[in-house]
Structure formats: C-alpha cells, structure tokens
Design an enzyme around this catalytic site. Structure first.
Site, PDB file in Angstrom:
ATOM      1  N   LYS A 143      35.067  30.541  41.933  1.00 50.32           N
ATOM      2  CA  LYS A 143      35.951  30.586  40.763  1.00 50.32           C
ATOM      3  C   LYS A 143      37.092  31.542  41.071  1.00 50.32           C
ATOM      4  O   LYS A 143      36.872  32.729  41.328  1.00 50.32           O
ATOM      5  CB  LYS A 143      35.218  31.048  39.506  1.00 50.32           C
TER       6      LYS A 143
ATOM      7  N   THR B 268      35.864  35.352  24.416  1.00 52.18           N
ATOM      8  CA  THR B 268      34.732  36.119  23.859  1.00 52.18           C
ATOM      9  C   THR B 268      35.138  37.553  23.520  1.00 52.18           C
ATOM     10  O   THR B 268      34.415  38.258  22.825  1.00 52.18           O
ATOM     11  CB  THR B 268      33.542  36.154  24.833  1.00 52.18           C
TER      12      THR B 268
ATOM     13  N   ARG C 200      29.100  39.464  39.469  1.00 50.16           N
ATOM     14  CA  ARG C 200      28.492  40.651  40.065  1.00 50.16           C
ATOM     15  C   ARG C 200      27.066  40.518  40.596  1.00 50.16           C
ATOM     16  O   ARG C 200      26.775  41.102  41.657  1.00 50.16           O
ATOM     17  CB  ARG C 200      28.631  41.833  39.093  1.00 50.16           C
TER      18      ARG C 200
ATOM     19  N   ASP D 237      40.609  28.956  37.573  1.00 44.45           N
ATOM     20  CA  ASP D 237      40.486  29.457  36.198  1.00 44.45           C
ATOM     21  C   ASP D 237      41.790  30.129  35.777  1.00 44.45           C
ATOM     22  O   ASP D 237      41.854  31.351  35.662  1.00 44.45           O
ATOM     23  CB  ASP D 237      39.300  30.442  36.169  1.00 44.45           C
TER      24      ASP D 237
ATOM     25  N   ASP E 293      50.809  26.207  27.418  1.00 44.23           N
ATOM     26  CA  ASP E 293      52.273  26.138  27.395  1.00 44.23           C
ATOM     27  C   ASP E 293      52.654  24.826  26.729  1.00 44.23           C
ATOM     28  O   ASP E 293      51.770  24.142  26.185  1.00 44.23           O
ATOM     29  CB  ASP E 293      52.807  26.222  28.845  1.00 44.23           C
TER      30      ASP E 293
ATOM     31  N   LYS F  75      43.582  29.043  32.978  1.00 44.15           N
ATOM     32  CA  LYS F  75      43.701  28.910  31.515  1.00 44.15           C
ATOM     33  C   LYS F  75      45.133  28.633  31.079  1.00 44.15           C
ATOM     34  O   LYS F  75      45.748  29.419  30.346  1.00 44.15           O
ATOM     35  CB  LYS F  75      43.194  30.183  30.816  1.00 44.15           C
TER      36      LYS F  75
HETATM   37  O1  C5P Z   1      30.358  39.535  37.085  1.00 44.64           O
HETATM   38  P1  C5P Z   1      30.107  38.558  35.987  1.00 44.64           P
HETATM   39  O2  C5P Z   1      28.983  37.582  36.279  1.00 44.64           O
HETATM   40  O3  C5P Z   1      29.973  39.198  34.630  1.00 44.64           O
HETATM   41  O4  C5P Z   1      31.445  37.671  35.975  1.00 44.64           O
HETATM   42  C1  C5P Z   1      31.672  36.675  35.037  1.00 44.64           C
HETATM   43  C2  C5P Z   1      33.008  36.030  35.256  1.00 44.64           C
HETATM   44  O5  C5P Z   1      33.256  35.150  34.156  1.00 44.64           O
HETATM   45  C3  C5P Z   1      34.184  36.988  35.322  1.00 44.64           C
HETATM   46  O6  C5P Z   1      35.185  36.401  36.160  1.00 44.64           O
HETATM   47  C4  C5P Z   1      34.660  37.026  33.893  1.00 44.64           C
HETATM   48  O7  C5P Z   1      36.022  37.338  33.776  1.00 44.64           O
HETATM   49  C5  C5P Z   1      34.417  35.576  33.458  1.00 44.64           C
HETATM   50  N1  C5P Z   1      34.261  35.383  32.028  1.00 44.64           N
HETATM   51  C6  C5P Z   1      33.302  36.033  31.275  1.00 44.64           C
HETATM   52  N2  C5P Z   1      33.190  35.805  29.947  1.00 44.64           N
HETATM   53  C7  C5P Z   1      34.010  34.947  29.356  1.00 44.64           C
HETATM   54  C8  C5P Z   1      34.987  34.277  30.086  1.00 44.64           C
HETATM   55  C9  C5P Z   1      35.078  34.527  31.433  1.00 44.64           C
HETATM   56  O8  C5P Z   1      32.512  36.796  31.825  1.00 44.64           O
HETATM   57  N3  C5P Z   1      33.876  34.708  28.087  1.00 44.64           N
END
Ligand code: C5P
Length: 231
Positions: free
Chosen positions: A33, A119, A210, A60, A65, A62
């Site tokens: 991603k 979120t 992570r 990603d 426009d 998003k």
């Molecule tokens: O490290 P982690 O598993 O928390 O990463 C989740 C990914 O999904 C990150 O790139 C974060 O920006 C993205 N994301 C999120 N929650 C959302 C939308 C996107 O964690 N509602």
C-alpha cells in the site's frame, strides 16, 4: 489473478527506507500500500518498479476533485499498473461515476474503492463541516452511494464489515486497516481486530503496517498471518 489478502502499508518517507522494507517482503504473497507520504517522495516510476517486481499495489491517494480531474487521475494510476486505487466518496456520485467510467475504458483496470468517513473524524467534527448524521450513518450512506456509482468497494474498519456486507452484499469489496495479530501491539489503533476475525467478518483485503514493518523478520510474520487466515 486473485489479489493478495494482505497489503503492507509502506509508511516510509524515503525511497531508501521503502526499498529496504520491500526487499524483505515476498512479492507473490503480499501487496504494497503506497500512500501520499511515500508517493510524494518517490513518484510513479518507483511504484511502477514495484509492479514490475511482481507486487500488487494499492495506490492510496484518496482522490477528491472535480469529476474530470479524478477520472484522469485514476486513469494515470491504472497506467502505472496498480491493482487498487481509491477516491473520497464525499466527492459525490458524479465524480465517482466519472472515475469508474474512465477505468471501464481500460483493459486491465484496478479496483476502484471509496473512502467514506475518515476514522480521525468525530461526530462533533462532522457537525462542524455541516454533516448532522453520526459517523456510522454517514459511512453507510456514502458506501451505498459508492455502490450505486459502480465502485467496487469501500475502505472501512473491521467492526463495520459485518454490517456493510449484509447491507451491500458479499461482492462489494471491503478494504480494512486496524488489523493486529493476537500477540502484537495495538500501537495508536483504537479498534483493532485479528486477521482471522477480520476475514470471518467479511473483510476482503487487509492493510497491515507496523506488525509487519516493525518486525525483526517481516516474512515470518506474514507467513504466520497467512497461515492464520488459511491462505
Ligand atoms: O501500522 P498500521 O497497521 O496501524 O497501519 C495502518 C495503515 O492504514 C496506515 O497506513 C494508516 O495510515 C492506514 N489507515 C488506518 N486507518 C484508517 C485509514 C487508513 O490505519 N482509517
């Protein structure tokens, strides 16, 4: 070909950092991603290189426009060869239809996914921008609008998956972050779900950062997650 169930969030700021991480990931088993942070640093050529290495890519960015601009932007994304691209559903149904129509002209077109309510937005913040419904009502409303506009699915939390699948049907794809294997840290995620529970709830594609990217051995974590979800 079926897309991978796991997209690893490359939340990196430099090409070196991203290259180092990608070198530890198995191309056939997980996708990548790429979001605004990395894309703005490395650009489309770097993304294309990952596609050429055999990685499925979720771009990603998003887009939000006017319809013509978003239609052209998703077309450019398709030309890079990515498999998933997204737009903000709050850009409206005309914008979403324009994007979908543009992709329909392309042979190997990516899935077009909508982002509904970020979120990070609380009900109070939604009210500030003129939206009186709760975040949950707004997610449902915008998901329905995206489906009517012909989009392939939405980004949602795993907690919303069961409700969205039952409202919108099983073929409407759900792409979900906030996934944490049972033994891993929640980090700053508030409402988390394990990969196996997410798949059970109807999630089609999981975005995981992570737990994989900070692991000493990302490939082992990936193997364990794939085993847990029966892949
Ligand atoms: O490290 P982690 O598993 O928390 O990463 C989740 C990914 O999904 C990150 O790139 C974060 O920006 C993205 N994301 C999120 N929650 C959302 C939308 C996107 O964690 N509602």
């Amino acid at each position: 070909m079926a897309l991978p169930k796991i997209y690893v969030a490359l939340d990196c700021q430099t090409e070196n950092e991203a290259e180092n991480l990608v070198s530890k990931l198995p191309a056939g088993k997980v996708g990548l991603k790429v979001g605004k942070e990395l894309f703005t640093a490395t650009g489309p050529d770097w993304v294309k290189k990952q596609v050429d290495k055999g990685f499925s890519v979720f771009l990603d960015l998003k887009f939000h426009d006017i319809p013509n601009t978003v239609a052209k932007a998703v077309t450019s994304a398709a030309k890079i060869g990515v498999d998933i691209v997204n737009v903000h559903a709050s850009g409206g149904s005309e914008m979403m239809r324009a994007a979908k129509n543009a992709l329909n002209q392309i042979d190997r077109s990516p899935l077009l996914i909508a982002v509904t309510v970020l979120t990070s937005m609380s009900d109070a913040e939604l009210a500030e921008i003129g939206i009186q419904s709760s975040a949950e009502q707004q997610v449902l409303k915008l998901s329905g609008l995206a489906q009517q506009a012909g989009l392939n699915g939405v980004v949602c939390s795993a907690q919303e998956a069961t409700m969205l699948k039952s409202e919108l049907g099983s073929s409407f794809k759900l792409v979900t972050p906030g996934i944490r294997p049972a033994n891993s840290s929640a980090d700053d995620q508030k409402r988390i779900m394990t990969p196996e529970a997410a798949i059970q709830a109807g999630v089609d594609y999981m975005v995981i950062g992570r737990p994989i990217t900070q692991a000493e051995d990302p490939a082992t974590v990936i193997t364990e997650i794939l085993q847990a979800i029966g892949e």
